[in-house]
Design an enzyme around this catalytic site. Sequence first.
Site, PDB file in Angstrom:
ATOM      1  N   ASP A  81     -18.910   8.937  -1.316  1.00 52.80           N
ATOM      2  CA  ASP A  81     -20.288   9.006  -1.792  1.00 52.80           C
ATOM      3  C   ASP A  81     -20.714  10.470  -1.935  1.00 52.80           C
ATOM      4  O   ASP A  81     -21.366  10.853  -2.911  1.00 52.80           O
ATOM      5  CB  ASP A  81     -21.215   8.278  -0.809  1.00 52.80           C
ATOM      6  N   HIS A 136     -22.610   3.262   4.266  1.00 48.10           N
ATOM      7  CA  HIS A 136     -21.827   3.274   3.025  1.00 48.10           C
ATOM      8  C   HIS A 136     -22.072   1.941   2.321  1.00 48.10           C
ATOM      9  O   HIS A 136     -21.298   1.008   2.427  1.00 48.10           O
ATOM     10  CB  HIS A 136     -20.340   3.473   3.305  1.00 48.10           C
TER      11      HIS A 136
HETATM   12  P1  NAI Z   1      -6.471  -3.854  -1.351  1.00 47.76           P
HETATM   13  O1  NAI Z   1      -6.887  -5.268  -1.284  1.00 47.76           O
HETATM   14  O2  NAI Z   1      -5.728  -3.331  -2.525  1.00 47.76           O
HETATM   15  O3  NAI Z   1      -5.584  -3.509  -0.072  1.00 47.76           O
HETATM   16  C1  NAI Z   1      -5.933  -3.910   1.224  1.00 47.76           C
HETATM   17  C2  NAI Z   1      -4.651  -4.080   1.994  1.00 47.76           C
HETATM   18  O4  NAI Z   1      -4.986  -4.309   3.340  1.00 47.76           O
HETATM   19  C3  NAI Z   1      -3.803  -5.265   1.526  1.00 47.76           C
HETATM   20  O5  NAI Z   1      -2.489  -4.821   1.272  1.00 47.76           O
HETATM   21  C4  NAI Z   1      -3.855  -6.217   2.722  1.00 47.76           C
HETATM   22  O6  NAI Z   1      -2.656  -6.944   2.889  1.00 47.76           O
HETATM   23  C5  NAI Z   1      -4.086  -5.248   3.872  1.00 47.76           C
HETATM   24  N1  NAI Z   1      -4.649  -5.847   5.071  1.00 47.76           N
HETATM   25  C6  NAI Z   1      -5.551  -6.853   5.172  1.00 47.76           C
HETATM   26  N2  NAI Z   1      -5.780  -7.149   6.453  1.00 47.76           N
HETATM   27  C7  NAI Z   1      -5.031  -6.308   7.187  1.00 47.76           C
HETATM   28  C8  NAI Z   1      -4.829  -6.139   8.582  1.00 47.76           C
HETATM   29  N3  NAI Z   1      -5.451  -6.921   9.469  1.00 47.76           N
HETATM   30  N4  NAI Z   1      -3.975  -5.179   8.982  1.00 47.76           N
HETATM   31  C9  NAI Z   1      -3.336  -4.415   8.096  1.00 47.76           C
HETATM   32  N5  NAI Z   1      -3.464  -4.535   6.767  1.00 47.76           N
HETATM   33  C10 NAI Z   1      -4.308  -5.469   6.323  1.00 47.76           C
HETATM   34  O7  NAI Z   1      -7.810  -3.010  -1.096  1.00 47.76           O
HETATM   35  P2  NAI Z   1      -8.082  -1.460  -1.403  1.00 47.76           P
HETATM   36  O8  NAI Z   1      -8.558  -1.320  -2.778  1.00 47.76           O
HETATM   37  O9  NAI Z   1      -6.916  -0.672  -0.946  1.00 47.76           O
HETATM   38  O10 NAI Z   1      -9.355  -1.213  -0.466  1.00 47.76           O
HETATM   39  C11 NAI Z   1      -9.253  -1.300   0.939  1.00 47.76           C
HETATM   40  C12 NAI Z   1     -10.638  -1.272   1.566  1.00 47.76           C
HETATM   41  O11 NAI Z   1     -11.297  -0.039   1.330  1.00 47.76           O
HETATM   42  C13 NAI Z   1     -11.584  -2.358   1.056  1.00 47.76           C
HETATM   43  O12 NAI Z   1     -12.281  -2.898   2.171  1.00 47.76           O
HETATM   44  C14 NAI Z   1     -12.558  -1.584   0.197  1.00 47.76           C
HETATM   45  O13 NAI Z   1     -13.812  -2.224   0.112  1.00 47.76           O
HETATM   46  C15 NAI Z   1     -12.647  -0.299   0.963  1.00 47.76           C
HETATM   47  N6  NAI Z   1     -13.175   0.862   0.236  1.00 47.76           N
HETATM   48  C16 NAI Z   1     -13.990   1.725   0.921  1.00 47.76           C
HETATM   49  C17 NAI Z   1     -14.511   2.838   0.315  1.00 47.76           C
HETATM   50  C18 NAI Z   1     -15.410   3.771   1.064  1.00 47.76           C
HETATM   51  O14 NAI Z   1     -15.927   4.687   0.418  1.00 47.76           O
HETATM   52  N7  NAI Z   1     -15.636   3.656   2.365  1.00 47.76           N
HETATM   53  C19 NAI Z   1     -14.209   3.124  -1.084  1.00 47.76           C
HETATM   54  C20 NAI Z   1     -13.321   2.198  -1.712  1.00 47.76           C
HETATM   55  C21 NAI Z   1     -12.828   1.103  -1.057  1.00 47.76           C
END
Ligand code: NAI
Length: 328
Positions: free
Chosen positions: A159, A187
């Site tokens: 952000d 966030h």
């Molecule tokens: P994604 O769905 O591509 O990857 C998430 C991965 O986490 C998947 O491979 C899944 O198998 C794994 N996973 C799920 N539960 C798990 C657990 N208990 N232990 C280990 N691995 C686990 O999602 P992406 O795009 O990589 O985003 C990840 C997170 O980051 C989402 O929650 C998203 O909302 C968040 N995010 C936060 C931002 C921020 O600014 N704080 C910005 C962008 C995304």
Amino acid sequence: TRTPVNVTVTGAAGQIGYALLFRIASGQLLGADVPVRLRLLEIPQGLKAAEGTAMELDDCAFPLLRGIDITDDPNIAFDGANVALLVGARPRTKGMERGDLLEANGGIFKPQGKAINDHAADDIKVLVVGNPANTNALIAQAAAPDVPAERFTAMTRLDHNRALSQLAAKTGVPVSEIKRLTIWGNHSATQYPDVFHAEIAGKNAAEVIDDQSWLADTFIPTVAKRGAAIIEARGASSAASAANAAIDHIHTWVNGTAEGDWTSMGIPSDGSYGVAEGLISSFPVTCKDGKYEIVQGLDINEFSRTRIDASVKELEEEREAVRGLGLI
Ligand code: NAI
């Protein structure tokens, strides 16, 4: 030679993981002279893809990368961890209520917090990226009573970077000329990007912009809703920019903020600026010698106060909800 730093990444097979791991292994997280050992945590269905990513990491022959472990067991993943990037989370699916989302994530972040408590290195630094990041960080922190609370942080650096970029585009100055910007609060769409203390090329940003309606009606919503705009354009959520912000967050925490500047981090509140103690809320912080401090003494005008309070209220409601669920 230096002992490698253990960096644990959860959700390693996800899209942020894919954008993040290569940069960590190349030395951009901690510095070009710091060897790293990667620990990848995934759920069982993600292990095979994580192994594929590890093969590619091998194929980069990064001189600083001293090993990769892949596991679905948090107790192994966080064993001796110095830095933990908690990226994997349960996304909100159609028809899911906020309570369901918090509960599903509690099932992830509570055991991970406990594993960090029991197994991580004494100097552990935790960054929660997975949403709802602030409250997930609170859940993990509450499950780790033996770790100093301030080691648990949530990411608002994306952000912060988005806001820098919007200001640079508006005023035609390079991003490097913009200092002392602050993201306050959660966030989420209630976050408040504050330019009243920011400087653009050495002058007060609010005065340089001199357009209150642009701030209220364009700048703030553009920054707050940028994630949705990326999904709309890309057909997938922010990944490389989120990974970049995670790198920035840890790099700044470890290596410090520049003289005369600060950054934004979601951190446990000490009550500063009227933010209820213990909430993990975004503040202006300076970093030095691996520690951060909230920037004190800023005058908060009426415009800012209303917006900070609204975002903090949302965090309080999330805290109440996870308390009600027995997650903290
Ligand atoms: P994604 O769905 O591509 O990857 C998430 C991965 O986490 C998947 O491979 C899944 O198998 C794994 N996973 C799920 N539960 C798990 C657990 N208990 N232990 C280990 N691995 C686990 O999602 P992406 O795009 O990589 O985003 C990840 C997170 O980051 C989402 O929650 C998203 O909302 C968040 N995010 C936060 C931002 C921020 O600014 N704080 C910005 C962008 C995304």
